[in-house]
Scaffold this motif. Sequence first.
Motif: not given
Length: 558
Positions: A507-513, A515-523, A525-533
Amino acid sequence: MALEPIDSRLIGIGALLKQQRLAVPTYQRPYTWEIEHVKELFKDIIDAKQKKHDQYFLGTVVLTNADDSIKSIIDGQQRIVTTSIFISSIRNYFKNKGDDARANKLTADYISNADLRTMNPSPRVLILPDDQSFYNEYVVGVPTIGRRSPRNLTDTQKRLFSAIREARDTINSVTAISKNPDLDLFDLIDFIEKKVVLVYLDVGSESNAYVIFEVLNDRGLDLTVADLLKNYVFSMAGKEGLLSCQSKWKEMTTLISNTNGEGDIRNFIRHDWISRNGLVREKNLYDSIKKSVYDEKTVSDYMDNIIVSANIYSSFSIFSSSVWKDYSDKVRKSLMLFDMANITQVRPLLLSVFSNFSVQEVNKTIPMIASWSVRFLICGAGGSGVLEDNYAQRAKDVSDKKIKNATDLFNSFNILPTDIQFQKDFESAKVSKTQLARWYLSELELEKTKNAQKIVNPDTLEVNLEHILPHNPDSSWSISQNLASKCVNMIGNLALMEAKTNSIIGNSSFDDKKSHFSQSSFDLTKEISNFKSWGSQEIEKRQVELAKLAVKRWKNKP
């Protein structure tokens, strides 16, 4: 059909067991009584004896001649088997207290004689072969019953064991409060033999029995469509076709019950009939079949068709079945959707398509029907009744060769949600069922990447479903609990995530999540890291983009 002479009399069920060896025909269903039925019978017998009733009426049993020494139980298996279990528990009481003489007398009278030549036990009740060894051990024999059930029991054997344990507990309760337990049990045996009575119909031949059986149903005997149909087709099969008909019926029920459970046999029978004849409600099913299945030839054809359908139907939830070896992965994935979403109205159409289309056309048709199903699930369109009507009619048209391929089927189906409607409804759709949400996201990932080799691992130990905004967000999320509850199951808030990573971020904060989204092998999921909040606006924005993919992925046309 002219009836042969019938031997009808009132007899105590104990006396019936004492006088006659009884066998359950192999085509009959197994022991089906649940514990509540068993408790009710035992309680009624004990209460009737204590209140000194003249008789306790058990209903009617229908028997036929199996051979010179054995009667077949056409109706009455559950009551007869359960009563034999009850008497065996009384026998066990005397055996366990060291009174071998009385225990042996009870065994010989009601449970089992010894074969004169081999001296092996010869049970007075023979149930289905798959369960007879269990019955011999736990009813004919004197087992030690612990708190736990034996391992690796079938569902039928679990029901039998529950009845055995309940019988033991009932006898223990009787003896625990008795001033003279032996005498009370003698009286109980006498009551079961003479006053727990039933109407015994010895109807001679099996064909005679089936006519009686249907008349009994008309008079209030509670039979399922499967019970009625089985006895009807047996009565119509003729002497030469009866054994074949019984064998095929047994094969059908085994196929369906082993994969779908015994309770789904009547659903299968109805879906199979609809696949060739169009919509019929369950209350009208038996009469509908009788109109078309009326002699040896039509019975033979019906049983041939039902075996073909049973092999297909029983594999609908077994995606690795050899039945599907010639079909594409998309077909198997479509079957997975129907199963996990419990889409049952479509089964008659599936049966008809698999039975009548070429492999090439099936590979086009089944994924197309899966796409329709997604659209109906998202849009809530049609309603279950409308869908069932349409699927049933199209199934009949396929069987009648009016619809010959996927394109014909598409052109005939006029209740499909349009692309505009589907995209609009998808933009606000929620999915609470984890397995279904994973399936949606897996398919959208494939549409995004266009990589047919990139199949998401279905193992939840490897890939999890991540709720980006958690169910119970803390203050770092800056969102009210009320708004969070409305957003948490929106498809835009869901993502596929490698299981190890998902367990770390919790249940981490979005900011903490991020970096993990950006490393996902799923496209996706990876795109979520482009959102600021991350909040309701971001969820809606992402879901709009997913809706565009959904229209491309789940097309109406083949």
